[in-house]
Design an enzyme around this catalytic site. Structure first.
Site, PDB file in Angstrom:
ATOM      1  N   ASP A  88       0.802  -0.893  -0.031  1.00  0.00           N
ATOM      2  CA  ASP A  88      -0.360  -0.372  -0.447  1.00  0.00           C
ATOM      3  C   ASP A  88       0.559   0.977   0.458  1.00  0.00           C
ATOM      4  OD1 ASP A  88      -1.965   2.063   0.505  1.00  0.00           O
ATOM      5  OD2 ASP A  88      -2.637   1.178   2.482  1.00  0.00           O
ATOM      6  N   ARG A 144      -0.162  15.039   9.530  1.00  0.00           N
ATOM      7  CA  ARG A 144      -0.613  14.486  10.101  1.00  0.00           C
ATOM      8  C   ARG A 144      -0.295  14.028  11.492  1.00  0.00           C
ATOM      9  NH1 ARG A 144      -1.772   8.733   7.141  1.00  0.00           N
ATOM     10  NH2 ARG A 144      -2.200   9.459   5.188  1.00  0.00           N
ATOM     11  N   ASP A 198      -3.557   2.371  -5.390  1.00  0.00           N
ATOM     12  CA  ASP A 198      -2.072   2.197  -4.334  1.00  0.00           C
ATOM     13  C   ASP A 198      -2.519   1.593  -3.808  1.00  0.00           C
ATOM     14  OD1 ASP A 198      -3.982   2.813  -2.736  1.00  0.00           O
ATOM     15  OD2 ASP A 198      -2.507   3.975  -1.257  1.00  0.00           O
ATOM     16  N   GLU A 199      -2.715   0.009  -4.038  1.00  0.00           N
ATOM     17  CA  GLU A 199      -3.043  -1.153  -3.456  1.00  0.00           C
ATOM     18  C   GLU A 199      -2.523  -2.208  -4.419  1.00  0.00           C
ATOM     19  OE1 GLU A 199      -5.726  -1.987   0.292  1.00  0.00           O
ATOM     20  OE2 GLU A 199      -6.959  -0.330  -2.013  1.00  0.00           O
TER      21      GLU A 199
HETATM   22  P1  TTP Z   1      -5.612   5.549   1.282  1.00  0.00           P
HETATM   23  O1  TTP Z   1      -4.737   4.016   0.877  1.00  0.00           O
HETATM   24  O2  TTP Z   1      -6.590   5.052   1.755  1.00  0.00           O
HETATM   25  O3  TTP Z   1      -5.045   6.506   1.593  1.00  0.00           O
HETATM   26  P2  TTP Z   1      -3.196   7.326   1.186  1.00  0.00           P
HETATM   27  O4  TTP Z   1      -2.785   6.647   0.383  1.00  0.00           O
HETATM   28  O5  TTP Z   1      -3.873   9.004   1.305  1.00  0.00           O
HETATM   29  O6  TTP Z   1      -2.499   7.381   3.153  1.00  0.00           O
HETATM   30  P3  TTP Z   1      -2.348   6.579   4.016  1.00  0.00           P
HETATM   31  O7  TTP Z   1      -0.949   6.801   3.934  1.00  0.00           O
HETATM   32  O8  TTP Z   1      -3.206   6.436   5.091  1.00  0.00           O
HETATM   33  O9  TTP Z   1      -3.005   5.006   2.431  1.00  0.00           O
HETATM   34  O10 TTP Z   1      -6.069   6.106  -0.429  1.00  0.00           O
HETATM   35  C1  TTP Z   1      -4.978   6.553  -0.963  1.00  0.00           C
HETATM   36  C2  TTP Z   1      -5.520   7.865  -2.309  1.00  0.00           C
HETATM   37  O11 TTP Z   1      -6.927   7.448  -3.015  1.00  0.00           O
HETATM   38  C3  TTP Z   1      -5.304   8.923  -1.243  1.00  0.00           C
HETATM   39  O12 TTP Z   1      -3.903   9.597  -1.201  1.00  0.00           O
HETATM   40  C4  TTP Z   1      -6.192  10.447  -1.924  1.00  0.00           C
HETATM   41  C5  TTP Z   1      -7.096   9.030  -2.992  1.00  0.00           C
HETATM   42  N1  TTP Z   1      -8.481   8.710  -1.790  1.00  0.00           N
HETATM   43  C6  TTP Z   1     -10.076  10.198  -2.616  1.00  0.00           C
HETATM   44  O13 TTP Z   1      -9.348  10.335  -3.153  1.00  0.00           O
HETATM   45  N2  TTP Z   1     -11.041  10.191  -1.911  1.00  0.00           N
HETATM   46  C7  TTP Z   1     -10.925   9.016  -0.360  1.00  0.00           C
HETATM   47  O14 TTP Z   1     -12.135   9.512  -0.030  1.00  0.00           O
HETATM   48  C8  TTP Z   1      -9.905   8.353   0.034  1.00  0.00           C
HETATM   49  C9  TTP Z   1     -10.205   7.371   0.146  1.00  0.00           C
HETATM   50  C10 TTP Z   1      -8.732   8.049  -0.695  1.00  0.00           C
END
Ligand code: TTP
Length: 570
Positions: A18, A60, A120-121
């Site tokens: 991730d 954060r 992103d996963e």
């Molecule tokens: P996430 O993987 O949920 O979060 P993140 O990568 O920003 O942070 P973390 O390090 O905690 O994993 O989401 C991936 C991307 O998807 C995030 O950077 C922005 C986008 N996103 C949105 O646009 N809207 C949303 O509601 C969420 C949850 C994510």
């Protein structure tokens, strides 16, 4: 509905990777002056500074949260840099993030079967690579990055490297250690080649890998040995398991008093099957024990394409004309994605689905909610608009009829408000080479507007607009043309076109909320197909036909460690 799969009969080593605060990292790479500074990415929307959709770890620490509006975030962190998601055709444009994700997938896929699960996963099956490594002397192979791995349930007296190299390790733990070494190395390669940090979970199945990847972030990895599973799950709230976050989780809590995954252990498989059906019952029984047979799919391309937008508060759509206007906007974006997929990957989509969120103004909406509907996808913006409008009107009619039970029909039909709308193209298949699609052989009947009996539609109850749509909204919250710009936000520079990686992926269906299985609408009955004729068809056509019938059946049934790098940025 979760699918209970047979537990894997062999030991597997699975990683869930991730990316950390992904959109923020992409923007920091585009604007290196933002590195190490508190940064958040906002959707374009003038109201209270736009919603934060990604928050960097520096921000954060200052108390900025994703749920905040830009103004509130600035209030808690005055040095915060707000970067706006790029906007194209009145909607947010996520292509830079998709392309950046594709770069990462390209690196990760070197070590094993790779499934792109979201923007992103990624899931990786590194079993084979781990087996190859397992005959070697690990003590010489544990990198500094690998030795910073977190191991769930690690005995206090043992260090990570010692755990990796202990001679009495079970075959399972030894392979897990090998997997962790491989994953640490590939995460370093991701950093070196893309400048992005990521976190990972390494376990013997997808569920445990996913659970653990978020345990230590950013830029770290966590291992779950089998011996630690029981205690890990004992206190884990059921909502942490993706498929238990919604209605099923609520039912478990309401009906059985189950709050943690461990609480499920007290119920027999038969009892769970009696209450939730044979499939879900078995899946729950397995989940309570950390058993999960889901395979990592070999897929670096998206399973579907979506285009959506939300219309919160006063922006709600209240006339058919405005709905059709936005359907056209969404159809244009969708068609662009379909064209790109066809030209780059030779794939075509076969099912169009419309989702909407709708309510009656001034009233709490009563169930059932606005139904999502599907029908065969016809390419071309005009056709998509025609078909989606037809589906929308059908659903609206049903919605209003239900809502007006016992009330004045005219009051209901004139006061609906749509707050979210999205179009999804799914059932994507490789287009057979050198032959026309099977629809041309059989002459698929195009949908007829106003045909109420069209059996090709399906209907789903959509509990709320999907996360996918929410994401689209986040990009597209920008889309009201009259919005002013946000003074504090930093406008991103023109998008940098990454090398030929755009064909690799997109967004996942796992973000979609759980709902009834989608089915393709096939207009020929299986029993009407003459098998001798079928056998004469070109193999590509047979394959396409089988694909469709298959879906129909579903209806039935350089830092030394990455953490160092991260810390060095702050
Ligand atoms: P996430 O993987 O949920 O979060 P993140 O990568 O920003 O942070 P973390 O390090 O905690 O994993 O989401 C991936 C991307 O998807 C995030 O950077 C922005 C986008 N996103 C949105 O646009 N809207 C949303 O509601 C969420 C949850 C994510």
């Amino acid at each position: 509905m979760p699918l209970a799969r047979r537990p894997a009969s062999r030991i597997r080593v699975i990683a869930h990777v991730d990316l950390d605060c992904f959109y923020v990292q992409v923007e920091q790479r585009r604007q290196p002056q933002l590195r190490g500074k508190p940064t958040a990415v906002i959707q374009y929307n003038s109201w209270k500074g736009g919603a934060c959709i990604a928050v960097g770890y520096e921000a954060r620490k200052c108390g900025v949260k994703r749920s905040m509006r830009g103004d509130a975030a600035k209030a808690v962190c005055p040095d915060l840099n707000l970067v706006q998601v790029p906007v194209l055709h009145e909607k947010a444009d996520l292509s830079i993030y998709r392309d950046a994700g594709s770069e990462v997938v390209a690196v990760l896929s070197r070590v094993g079967k790779c499934e792109r699960a979201s923007i992103d996963e990624v899931y990786l099956d590194v079993t084979e690579a781990a087996k190859r490594l397992s005959s070697k002397d690990l003590s010489t192979l544990v990198s500094e990055e690998a030795s910073t791995s977190h191991i769930v349930g690690l005995p206090q007296e043992l260090g990570t490297k010692e755990w990796f190299c202990r001679p009495d390790a079970s075959r399972e733990d030894h392979l897990l250690a090998c997997g962790a070494i491989i994953v640490a190395d590939i995460r370093l390669a991701v950093l070196a080649e893309t400048e992005f940090t990521c976190s990972a979970g390494v376990a013997h199945n997808k569920m445990l890998a996913k659970l653990s990847s978020g345990m230590h972030k950013p830029a770290q990895q966590t291992l779950v040995p089998s011996s630690a599973v029981e205690s890990l799950l004992a206190t884990l709230p059921i909502s942490k398991i993706g498929k238990l976050g919604g209605k099923l989780g609520q039912e478990l809590e309401g009906e059985l008093g189950v709050k943690t995954v461990g609480d499920l252990l007290q119920f027999s498989e038969v009892k769970l099957q009696d209450m939730y059906g044979p499939n879900t019952g078995t899946w729950l029984w397995n989940t309570a024990r950390g058993i999960n047979g889901d395979e990592v799919q070999d897929r670096t391309l998206p399973k579907s394409h979506s285009s959506g937008k939300t219309f919160p508060g006063p922006r709600a759509l209240k006339t058919l004309e405005t709905v059709v206007y936005w359907l056209k906007e969404l159809a244009e974006t969708l068609q662009l994605r379909l064209d790109e997929d066809l030209s780059q990957n030779n794939r075509t989509a076969h099912l169009l689905t419309i989702h909407a969120s709708c309510h009656i103004e001034g009233r709490a909406t009563e169930a059932p909610k606005f139904s999502s509907k599907s029908r065969p996808l016809r390419y071309g913006v005009d056709k998509i608009v025609e078909d989606s409008r037809y589906l929308f009107e059908r659903s609206l009619h049903e919605f209003c009829s239900h809502q007006s039970a016992g009330k004045e029909q005219s009051e209901i039909t004139s006061s609906w408000a749509v707050t979210g709308l999205s179009l999804t193209a799914s059932n994507i298949m490789a287009k057979p080479m050198g032959v026309n699609p099977i629809t041309q052989y059989f002459g698929t009947r195009p949908p007829v507007t106003g045909d109420p009996g069209n059996a090709s539609e399906q209907q789903q109850q959509c509990p709320s607009i999907s996360k996918e749509v929410r994401l689209e909204e986040d990009r597209a919250g920008a889309s009201v043309p009259t919005d002013g710009s946000i003074p504090e936000s930093i406008s991103p520079p023109p998008s940098r076109k990454p090398a030929k990686l755009t064909d690799l992926w997109q967004r996942k269906a796992s973000l979609q909320p759980e709902r009834k299985e989608e089915t393709v609408a096939w207009e020929y009955k299986q029993e009407e197909i003459d098998h001798s004729v079928f056998a004469e068809l070109p193999s590509e056509i047979q394959q396409e036909l089988q694909g469709r019938l298959g879906v129909q059946r579903n209806k039935r049934g350089k830092p030394t460690t990455i953490a160092d790098f991260f810390i060095s940025k702050t």
